[in-house]
Write an enzyme that holds these catalytic residues in place. Structure first.
Site: not given
Lengths: 230, 83
Positions: A85, A202, A204
């Site tokens: 990002c 993302h 994560e």
């Protein structure tokens, strides 16, 4: 093995990435403040957020911080670097990856789960996916509209450096599946050597079952496998 | 010598700017139809340099290294002596 998670003023996915690396993947990961020395690490994650409030252009200020010279040196040695990002924005602004990330074609902050097709499954970050596999990872951005000049796009395609594209559930890169107007639905790209990945989604946030998807964790797992074999 | 520089940075021609398009539409809603609308950034810089050429090349370097993104932007620099 130890991975560095960079922190700039305004980074806000730093703790999430560190948590996933230590708790889900099971490797040591330090938060490294941009003024501190980047030494003794085997890989780098440039996490998301709004470094420097997106002043000037998203990622522009962080990209010029001296710590990015150390990141460049690590990348030159072949160590893996992933920008997520705002981290992707920082990598393009620093010239480590080609192109630019512009305001979404519909100028709105898009926060959603998207389908990605794995177009390159040979990189240190994507080699545990099947080629063409459709995975689900969330996005959250306002400037994720990947732009590159024609010759850069054809180079990315001919060198198999598009890691991920936004697709529908069947894996088709349609304009409806493109959340931000990115050229050719590009969601993530690799550098020429293949050891730098930049992606807007993302991973994560898709690394534990409780979050609805573990597809993102595979990216970190692959990175760790690559470091182990380095 | 003191110089006054004005830097204007805009998107290269033909590039889509959703922000500018949105503003253009809002103007239309207010009753101001326009044929085109571009948004630019302007930096006003005072600097000390040994000569006008030196000031010009310093500001060009600023544009190339930070103020503009060469992938998407053009920039224009105007310099005059000040003070």
């Amino acid at each position: 093995m130890k991975i560095a998670v960079l922190q700039f003023g305004g980074s806000n996915c730093d703790y999430d990435v560190q948590y996933v690396l230590t708790e889900a993947v099971g490797v040591d990961a330090d938060l490294v403040w941009y003024k501190d020395e980047l030494k003794g690490y085997d890989g780098v994650v440039v996490p998301g957020g709004f470094s420097y409030g997106d002043y000037l252009r998203a990622g522009a200020i962080a990209a010029r911080a001296p710590i990015m010279n150390s990141v460049r040196k690590m990348a030159d040695k072949g160590l893996p670097v992933v920008g997520i990002c705002n981290g992707f924005q920082i990598l393009v602004e620093s010239g480590l990856l080609p192109g630019a990330l512009m305001t979404n074609s519909y100028p709105k902050f898009r926060c959603d789960r998207v389908n990605l097709r794995v177009d390159n499954n040979t990189s240190p970050f994507t080699n545990s996916f099947k080629k063409g596999e459709v995975i689900r990872i969330p996005i959250a951005h306002m400037e994720g509209n990947y732009f590159a000049q024609e010759h850069t796009l054809s180079e990315l395609n001919s060198q198999d450096r598009v890691a991920f594209r936004y697709v529908d559930e069947q894996g088709n890169a349609t304009s409806e599946a493109n959340p931000n107007g990115s050229s050719e639905n590009i969601a993530g790209i690799l550098n020429g050597q293949g050891n730098i990945l930049g992606m807007m989604p993302h991973p994560e946030r898709a690394s534990e079952n409780i979050l609805g998807s573990k597809d993102g964790k595979k990216i970190f797992d692959s990175m760790v496998d690559y470091i182990s074999s380095f | 010598m003191q110089y006054h520089a004005e830097v204007t940075i805009g998107l290269k021609s033909g590039m889509l700017d959703p922000e500018a398009t949105t503003i253009q539409k809002a103007l239309e809603h207010l009753g101001f139809p326009t044929d085109s609308l571009e948004m630019q950034k302007r930096f006003v810089i005072e600097l000390d340099a040994p000569s006008r050429d030196a000031a010009q090349s310093q500001v060009e370097e600023m544009c190339r290294r930070l103020l503009a993104n060469p992938v998407i932007h053009n920039f224009d620099i105007e310099i005059e002596e000040s003070g």
